[in-house]
Design an enzyme around this catalytic site. Sequence first.
Site, mmCIF file in Angstrom:
data_model
loop_
_atom_site.group_PDB
_atom_site.id
_atom_site.type_symbol
_atom_site.label_atom_id
_atom_site.label_comp_id
_atom_site.label_asym_id
_atom_site.label_seq_id
_atom_site.Cartn_x
_atom_site.Cartn_y
_atom_site.Cartn_z
ATOM 1 N N GLU A 95 1.077 -1.154 -0.156
ATOM 2 C CA GLU A 95 -0.192 0.284 -0.323
ATOM 3 C C GLU A 95 0.587 1.385 0.403
ATOM 4 O O GLU A 95 2.358 1.961 0.498
ATOM 5 C CB GLU A 95 -0.808 0.040 1.090
ATOM 6 C CG GLU A 95 -1.079 1.199 1.754
ATOM 7 C CD GLU A 95 -2.857 1.641 0.689
ATOM 8 O OE1 GLU A 95 -2.837 1.917 -0.649
ATOM 9 O OE2 GLU A 95 -4.132 1.425 0.811
ATOM 10 N N ASP A 96 0.306 2.223 -0.844
ATOM 11 C CA ASP A 96 0.801 3.379 -0.915
ATOM 12 C C ASP A 96 1.162 4.563 0.850
ATOM 13 O O ASP A 96 2.108 4.328 1.558
ATOM 14 C CB ASP A 96 0.595 4.546 -1.509
ATOM 15 C CG ASP A 96 -0.736 4.631 -1.532
ATOM 16 O OD1 ASP A 96 -1.110 4.314 -0.662
ATOM 17 O OD2 ASP A 96 -1.090 5.352 -2.841
ATOM 18 N N ASP A 99 -3.214 6.138 6.679
ATOM 19 C CA ASP A 99 -3.559 7.124 7.056
ATOM 20 C C ASP A 99 -4.347 7.274 8.417
ATOM 21 O O ASP A 99 -4.384 7.169 9.367
ATOM 22 C CB ASP A 99 -4.341 8.334 5.987
ATOM 23 C CG ASP A 99 -4.796 9.587 6.892
ATOM 24 O OD1 ASP A 99 -4.681 10.007 7.528
ATOM 25 O OD2 ASP A 99 -5.934 10.541 5.563
ATOM 26 N N PHE A 148 -1.282 16.588 3.697
ATOM 27 C CA PHE A 148 -1.763 15.895 2.594
ATOM 28 C C PHE A 148 -0.334 15.798 1.691
ATOM 29 O O PHE A 148 0.455 16.594 1.248
ATOM 30 C CB PHE A 148 -2.649 16.504 1.943
ATOM 31 C CG PHE A 148 -3.342 15.455 0.232
ATOM 32 C CD1 PHE A 148 -4.018 14.750 1.424
ATOM 33 C CD2 PHE A 148 -2.958 16.027 -0.349
ATOM 34 C CE1 PHE A 148 -4.615 13.905 -0.010
ATOM 35 C CE2 PHE A 148 -3.668 15.237 -1.597
ATOM 36 C CZ PHE A 148 -4.207 14.019 -1.339
ATOM 37 N N ARG A 161 1.644 11.644 -9.461
ATOM 38 C CA ARG A 161 1.967 10.160 -8.909
ATOM 39 C C ARG A 161 3.185 10.337 -9.367
ATOM 40 O O ARG A 161 4.040 9.191 -9.099
ATOM 41 C CB ARG A 161 1.224 9.725 -9.908
ATOM 42 C CG ARG A 161 -0.377 9.740 -9.099
ATOM 43 C CD ARG A 161 -1.284 7.954 -9.779
ATOM 44 N NE ARG A 161 -2.748 7.939 -9.522
ATOM 45 C CZ ARG A 161 -3.580 7.483 -8.163
ATOM 46 N NH1 ARG A 161 -2.782 7.872 -7.482
ATOM 47 N NH2 ARG A 161 -4.647 8.129 -8.321
#
Length: 170
Positions: A95-96, A99, A148, A161
């Site tokens: 997973e990137d 959060d 963010f 990206r």
Amino acid sequence: MKVSKVLIEQNEIEQKVKELAERINKDYSGEELVIVGILKGAFIVISDLAKQLNVDVTFEFMSIQSYEGTKSTGQIKIDKDLDIDITGKNILIVEDIFDTGLTISHLKNLLESRNPKSIEILCMFIKKDVASEPVDIKYSGFEIGPEFVVGYGLDYEGKYRELPFLGVLS
Ligand code: 5GP
């Protein structure tokens, strides 16, 4: 919106991916491994990681949504499920970013219910201060603040990206 700060440089990310790949090569030596990449954000880390793996590995992808704009919706939607049966397989979810942990914990529960041999998580960026689901992340990249972030696979409304570093958008 534009990238106002580089949070993690390209060379730091490259070094971290190398370290993670070395650990994976060691941990799964002699085993078959299925890497489950979470689209779209994980595509860059997976391709960087893939080139450094020397274990018996295959790559599968899922697409899940939990975000709209810069705020979590608190909802999970599976847009694309796995094409294979993972019963008895060693699964590594890639997973990137972590959060709230909602995406990863939901996904882990889902895949666990399909009876894999083992299931672990690799996550490149972890937002430490956010109140989160308790999820054990065996392979973690960097701890970051609550801002963010974009780049290295992470987007804002589909853009950024491709950036080779992690940046803050403001
Ligand atoms: P969680 O379910 O852990 O709250 O959120 C995980 C997902 O939210 C990630 O896969 C990613 O798509 C998105 N996300 C969370 N924080 C950020 C961020 O700082 N930047 C971007 N671009 N996406 C984020």
